[in-house]
Motif scaffolding. Structure first.
Motif, PDB file in Angstrom:
ATOM      1  N   LEU A 516     -22.683 -15.888   4.515  1.00 54.59           N
ATOM      2  CA  LEU A 516     -22.556 -14.833   5.512  1.00 54.59           C
ATOM      3  C   LEU A 516     -22.927 -15.339   6.892  1.00 54.59           C
ATOM      4  O   LEU A 516     -22.232 -15.092   7.889  1.00 54.59           O
ATOM      5  CB  LEU A 516     -23.451 -13.653   5.125  1.00 54.59           C
ATOM      6  CG  LEU A 516     -23.046 -12.866   3.875  1.00 54.59           C
ATOM      7  CD1 LEU A 516     -24.209 -12.012   3.404  1.00 54.59           C
ATOM      8  CD2 LEU A 516     -21.837 -11.991   4.154  1.00 54.59           C
ATOM      9  N   GLN A 517     -24.048 -16.048   6.973  1.00 55.31           N
ATOM     10  CA  GLN A 517     -24.523 -16.552   8.253  1.00 55.31           C
ATOM     11  C   GLN A 517     -23.560 -17.578   8.833  1.00 55.31           C
ATOM     12  O   GLN A 517     -23.356 -17.637  10.052  1.00 55.31           O
ATOM     13  CB  GLN A 517     -25.913 -17.154   8.086  1.00 55.31           C
ATOM     14  CG  GLN A 517     -26.976 -16.125   7.717  1.00 55.31           C
ATOM     15  CD  GLN A 517     -28.272 -16.763   7.251  1.00 55.31           C
ATOM     16  OE1 GLN A 517     -28.439 -17.974   7.333  1.00 55.31           O
ATOM     17  NE2 GLN A 517     -29.175 -15.956   6.755  1.00 55.31           N
ATOM     18  N   ALA A 518     -22.946 -18.385   7.971  1.00 53.44           N
ATOM     19  CA  ALA A 518     -22.009 -19.406   8.448  1.00 53.44           C
ATOM     20  C   ALA A 518     -20.826 -18.770   9.161  1.00 53.44           C
ATOM     21  O   ALA A 518     -20.390 -19.243  10.221  1.00 53.44           O
ATOM     22  CB  ALA A 518     -21.521 -20.255   7.272  1.00 53.44           C
ATOM     23  N   MET A 519     -20.292 -17.691   8.624  1.00 53.59           N
ATOM     24  CA  MET A 519     -19.146 -17.052   9.247  1.00 53.59           C
ATOM     25  C   MET A 519     -19.535 -16.361  10.552  1.00 53.59           C
ATOM     26  O   MET A 519     -18.763 -16.340  11.511  1.00 53.59           O
ATOM     27  CB  MET A 519     -18.499 -16.059   8.287  1.00 53.59           C
ATOM     28  CG  MET A 519     -17.864 -16.719   7.066  1.00 53.59           C
ATOM     29  SD  MET A 519     -16.812 -18.147   7.486  1.00 53.59           S
ATOM     30  CE  MET A 519     -15.600 -17.394   8.550  1.00 53.59           C
ATOM     31  N   ALA A 520     -20.737 -15.788  10.597  1.00 56.45           N
ATOM     32  CA  ALA A 520     -21.194 -15.165  11.838  1.00 56.45           C
ATOM     33  C   ALA A 520     -21.328 -16.207  12.940  1.00 56.45           C
ATOM     34  O   ALA A 520     -20.923 -15.987  14.091  1.00 56.45           O
ATOM     35  CB  ALA A 520     -22.526 -14.454  11.613  1.00 56.45           C
ATOM     36  N   VAL A 521     -21.906 -17.360  12.615  1.00 60.03           N
ATOM     37  CA  VAL A 521     -22.091 -18.416  13.609  1.00 60.03           C
ATOM     38  C   VAL A 521     -20.741 -18.975  14.063  1.00 60.03           C
ATOM     39  O   VAL A 521     -20.520 -19.221  15.254  1.00 60.03           O
ATOM     40  CB  VAL A 521     -22.977 -19.540  13.052  1.00 60.03           C
ATOM     41  CG1 VAL A 521     -23.032 -20.718  14.014  1.00 60.03           C
ATOM     42  CG2 VAL A 521     -24.389 -19.026  12.797  1.00 60.03           C
ATOM     43  N   SER A 522     -19.822 -19.166  13.126  1.00 60.80           N
ATOM     44  CA  SER A 522     -18.532 -19.779  13.464  1.00 60.80           C
ATOM     45  C   SER A 522     -17.713 -18.897  14.398  1.00 60.80           C
ATOM     46  O   SER A 522     -16.988 -19.406  15.267  1.00 60.80           O
ATOM     47  CB  SER A 522     -17.731 -20.071  12.193  1.00 60.80           C
ATOM     48  OG  SER A 522     -17.371 -18.872  11.540  1.00 60.80           O
ATOM     49  N   THR A 523     -17.801 -17.586  14.249  1.00 60.21           N
ATOM     50  CA  THR A 523     -17.076 -16.706  15.159  1.00 60.21           C
ATOM     51  C   THR A 523     -17.872 -16.438  16.435  1.00 60.21           C
ATOM     52  O   THR A 523     -17.290 -16.164  17.485  1.00 60.21           O
ATOM     53  CB  THR A 523     -16.737 -15.370  14.479  1.00 60.21           C
ATOM     54  OG1 THR A 523     -17.935 -14.796  13.924  1.00 60.21           O
ATOM     55  CG2 THR A 523     -15.727 -15.578  13.374  1.00 60.21           C
ATOM     56  N   GLY A 524     -19.198 -16.512  16.342  1.00 63.41           N
ATOM     57  CA  GLY A 524     -20.019 -16.310  17.531  1.00 63.41           C
ATOM     58  C   GLY A 524     -19.871 -17.424  18.549  1.00 63.41           C
ATOM     59  O   GLY A 524     -20.003 -17.188  19.752  1.00 63.41           O
ATOM     60  N   PHE A 525     -19.594 -18.634  18.096  1.00 63.57           N
ATOM     61  CA  PHE A 525     -19.499 -19.773  19.007  1.00 63.57           C
ATOM     62  C   PHE A 525     -18.379 -19.609  20.038  1.00 63.57           C
ATOM     63  O   PHE A 525     -18.632 -19.676  21.242  1.00 63.57           O
ATOM     64  CB  PHE A 525     -19.334 -21.072  18.221  1.00 63.57           C
ATOM     65  CG  PHE A 525     -19.148 -22.280  19.085  1.00 63.57           C
ATOM     66  CD1 PHE A 525     -20.217 -22.797  19.803  1.00 63.57           C
ATOM     67  CD2 PHE A 525     -17.914 -22.891  19.191  1.00 63.57           C
ATOM     68  CE1 PHE A 525     -20.050 -23.910  20.620  1.00 63.57           C
ATOM     69  CE2 PHE A 525     -17.735 -24.006  19.995  1.00 63.57           C
ATOM     70  CZ  PHE A 525     -18.814 -24.515  20.717  1.00 63.57           C
ATOM     71  N   PRO A 526     -17.117 -19.392  19.629  1.00 64.94           N
ATOM     72  CA  PRO A 526     -16.075 -19.244  20.658  1.00 64.94           C
ATOM     73  C   PRO A 526     -16.269 -17.985  21.499  1.00 64.94           C
ATOM     74  O   PRO A 526     -15.917 -17.964  22.682  1.00 64.94           O
ATOM     75  CB  PRO A 526     -14.775 -19.183  19.855  1.00 64.94           C
ATOM     76  CG  PRO A 526     -15.182 -18.757  18.494  1.00 64.94           C
ATOM     77  CD  PRO A 526     -16.544 -19.336  18.272  1.00 64.94           C
ATOM     78  N   PHE A 527     -16.850 -16.947  20.900  1.00 62.83           N
ATOM     79  CA  PHE A 527     -17.004 -15.721  21.664  1.00 62.83           C
ATOM     80  C   PHE A 527     -18.116 -15.841  22.709  1.00 62.83           C
ATOM     81  O   PHE A 527     -18.137 -15.062  23.672  1.00 62.83           O
ATOM     82  CB  PHE A 527     -17.282 -14.529  20.741  1.00 62.83           C
ATOM     83  CG  PHE A 527     -16.869 -13.218  21.350  1.00 62.83           C
ATOM     84  CD1 PHE A 527     -15.526 -12.890  21.450  1.00 62.83           C
ATOM     85  CD2 PHE A 527     -17.807 -12.339  21.833  1.00 62.83           C
ATOM     86  CE1 PHE A 527     -15.130 -11.700  22.030  1.00 62.83           C
ATOM     87  CE2 PHE A 527     -17.424 -11.146  22.411  1.00 62.83           C
ATOM     88  CZ  PHE A 527     -16.086 -10.825  22.512  1.00 62.83           C
ATOM     89  N   THR A 528     -19.016 -16.782  22.542  1.00 63.37           N
ATOM     90  CA  THR A 528     -20.020 -17.035  23.580  1.00 63.37           C
ATOM     91  C   THR A 528     -19.343 -17.445  24.878  1.00 63.37           C
ATOM     92  O   THR A 528     -19.733 -17.014  25.972  1.00 63.37           O
ATOM     93  CB  THR A 528     -20.993 -18.133  23.130  1.00 63.37           C
ATOM     94  OG1 THR A 528     -21.588 -17.765  21.884  1.00 63.37           O
ATOM     95  CG2 THR A 528     -22.105 -18.339  24.158  1.00 63.37           C
ATOM     96  N   VAL A 529     -18.328 -18.298  24.770  1.00 60.70           N
ATOM     97  CA  VAL A 529     -17.569 -18.715  25.959  1.00 60.70           C
ATOM     98  C   VAL A 529     -16.916 -17.504  26.614  1.00 60.70           C
ATOM     99  O   VAL A 529     -16.926 -17.344  27.844  1.00 60.70           O
ATOM    100  CB  VAL A 529     -16.514 -19.765  25.577  1.00 60.70           C
ATOM    101  CG1 VAL A 529     -15.712 -20.187  26.797  1.00 60.70           C
ATOM    102  CG2 VAL A 529     -17.173 -20.978  24.922  1.00 60.70           C
ATOM    103  N   VAL A 530     -16.352 -16.630  25.792  1.00 60.86           N
ATOM    104  CA  VAL A 530     -15.709 -15.420  26.309  1.00 60.86           C
ATOM    105  C   VAL A 530     -16.713 -14.573  27.085  1.00 60.86           C
ATOM    106  O   VAL A 530     -16.425 -14.076  28.183  1.00 60.86           O
ATOM    107  CB  VAL A 530     -15.095 -14.611  25.154  1.00 60.86           C
ATOM    108  CG1 VAL A 530     -14.579 -13.259  25.647  1.00 60.86           C
ATOM    109  CG2 VAL A 530     -13.957 -15.392  24.488  1.00 60.86           C
TER     110      VAL A 530
END
Length: 560
Positions: A516-530
């Motif tokens: 669960l945490q892996a998927m949250a981190v993986s999508t959170g990374f590109p959205f940080t740039v946004v």
């Protein structure tokens, strides 16, 4: 249904001044909608790409379970260890940006125009934003995180055979158990106070401003109009919205997974119901069904009512802990922990030169990515209920007040558990699994069965409010900002939120939370740039609005 063109017929920024009427239902032309026999209103290409990608993810993950488990086990530590500095730096920027808005004239801009009135009372507004923002997380981590830091090299003490060893370097606990407690609380508060709420506030404020003040659709692309201009109606805008859908979905799946693990652990602890795969799927199915009912009832008829019920139940449980728990220790822990948080917020926030990499990568890096992945969901939901507030009022209520509530919550729940361990190094709460710590802590207090059931009920209702709120948000994004899309689409997204959460829990096995945490981190990374780019866009928009507001006042004064 009428065909749509690629761009709106007029400049949406120039066409709406700050005194514009409530524009949330504005039907701008984004892409092309296709009617079909099922009555869906599909916004191309955001809906089909997002939906097909989610369905494909579920199928591939279930077919290749062994490979998926290995991948998830690698993904989270890689991202948090490689990019922890990026997540920490970005979160610091969001806090500073919000504080700047709080103290500058930009804070005087009103969402919806100078004459706009709030749609909800303070109680209803705060209940909805708080239940959506952190409900399940506070229940899961309220006891487990302070205890984890207290028993780690950061928090100050590791208990082995009744002996205290390995005192923390941060702040120099130096063998003092009270100092260790304060450091543990400071670290916990750091993860639940200003930084996460600043992440939510930035996105929510941007969505509210560009929707209510500029008449743009309630979707992520709208917040980038000052930078992208007409390109938000094309693939730049589509890409932003698709990333937002993925971030929201997997951020929600993480929270729903935590809630499932904790609710099942509590039910098994009380009644021996089991915590296996079948139990997880059944519980998620039941809660998703309840969420569907709430989704179909809409914002006022479902989400608002459940959120207010949750706040009342959470307040009762918090009051019980404070009154019948170690009251003096709770207040001492809350005050001392809050003071330690203020004192140590700079070293805790530093993205470089850290020795406590387990804390910055294993805890903070994951948390910031998780909050960021949740931000489209929480931000859009807060935006929908925040019309009529000034920017200053918005920032204060969304940023400052929840910080105080989180400090009190962690001081009560975490402080009680730590007090039990300080009084008895063999206290049961010390060594049980994270998802059981709340119930084991309550077991040492009066009316344990009643309060444990109340805790389980809170987790489940928070589960429902998160799921139905998230469904409304994802549906709004994939429908191009429309808030009244057909019910079948909301049902689809609500159902697949549960399916994704169940899939990650099943595939993860004993390491389900890691998946669960892996998927949250993986999508959170590109959205940080946004989000970082969004801060620039929001600043430009607010500055333009302030100039217009002053010009209107000057014109009115000269006319009189």
């Amino acid at each position: 249904m009428t065909d749509r063109v690629d761009t709106p017929p007029e400049d949406p920024i120039e066409g709406h001044m700050d005194n514009a009427p409530h524009p949330i239902e504005t039907d701008f032309e984004i892409g092309q909608d296709n009617a079909n026999p099922f009555g869906l209103e599909i916004h191309n290409p955001v809906f089909p790409i997002s939906a097909l990608a989610v369905v494909g993810f579920v199928l591939i993950t279930l077919v290749f379970q062994a490979q998926a488990t290995e991948f998830f086990g690698w993904l989270r530590p890689y991202l948090t260890s490689t990019f922890d500095w990026f997540f920490l730096s970005a979160a610091n920027i969001f806090v500073l940006f919000c504080l700047m808005l709080l103290v500058t004239p930009l804070g005087g801009v009103r969402l919806g125009g100078e004459d706009a009135k709030p749609d909800y009372s303070y109680m209803g507004w705060f209940a909805m934003l708080f239940a959506a923002g952190m409900g399940i997380g506070l229940m899961f981590f309220g006891v487990s995180e302070p205890m984890s830091h207290f028993g780690s090299s950061l928090g100050g003490v590791t208990m082995e055979g009744g002996m205290r060893t390995d005192w923390a370097p941060l702040g120099g606990a130096g063998g003092d158990v009270i100092e260790a407690r304060n450091l543990a609380m400071a670290a916990t508060i750091f993860h639940w106070a200003l930084h996460p709420w600043a992440i939510y506030a930035v996105l929510a404020l941007a969505l509210a401003f560009f929707t209510y003040n500029r008449g743009l659709p309630l979707t992520l692309r709208s917040a980038f109009y000052p930078i992208l201009g007409e390109r938000i109606w094309g693939w730049w805008g589509h890409t932003i919205d698709i990333i937002a859908v993925f971030a929201t979905l997997f951020g929600l799946a993480t929270s729903l997974g935590f809630g499932t693990e904790q609710a099942l652990a509590g039910l098994n602890h009380l009644f021996g119901w089991g915590t296996g795969s079948i139990a997880k799927v059944v519980l998620i199915a039941v809660i998703t069904g309840l969420a569907l009912i709430s989704v179909l009832r809409g914002l006022d008829g479902g989400v608002k009512i459940l959120s207010e019920i949750n706040i009342i139940l959470a307040g009762l449980l918090l009051l019980f802990i404070i009154v019948l728990g170690p009251t003096a220790e709770i207040f001492d822990t809350t005050i001392a922990g809050g003071a330690a948080y203020i004192k140590d917020i700079i070293p805790l926030s530093m993205p470089f030169g850290r020795e406590d990499t387990n804390f910055s990568q294993g805890w903070t890096g994951f948390y910031w990515a998780w909050w960021i992945s949740w931000s489209p969901f929480v931000g859009m939901f807060i935006a929908r209920v925040s019309r009529g507030r000034t920017v200053r009022e918005f920032i204060f209520c969304v940023l400052v007040i929840p910080t105080f509530v989180c400090v009190l919550w962690m001081g009560a729940f975490g402080g009680t558990a730590i007090a039990q361990v300080i009084a008895d190094v063999a206290a049961p709460v010390k060594d049980v699994a994270l998802e059981l710590k709340l119930f084991v802590m309550l077991e040492q207090m009066p009316f344990a069965t009643i309060t444990s059931m109340l805790g389980i009920l809170l987790v489940l209702v928070f589960f429902v409010t998160s799921s139905d709120s998230g469904s409304l948000v994802i549906d709004t994004i994939t429908a191009g900002g429309k808030t009244n899309a057909p019910a079948a689409q909301r049902v689809f997204w609500c159902t697949f939120e549960g399916v994704v959460a169940a899939t990650l829990l099943l595939v993860g096995g004993s390491e389900a939370l890691t998946a669960l945490q892996a998927m949250a981190v993986s999508t959170g990374f590109p959205f940080t740039v946004v989000l970082l780019i969004l801060c620039v866009s929001l600043f430009i928009g607010l500055r333009q609005s302030l100039v217009e507001q002053r010009a209107n006042k000057a014109q009115a004064a000269s006319a009189s």
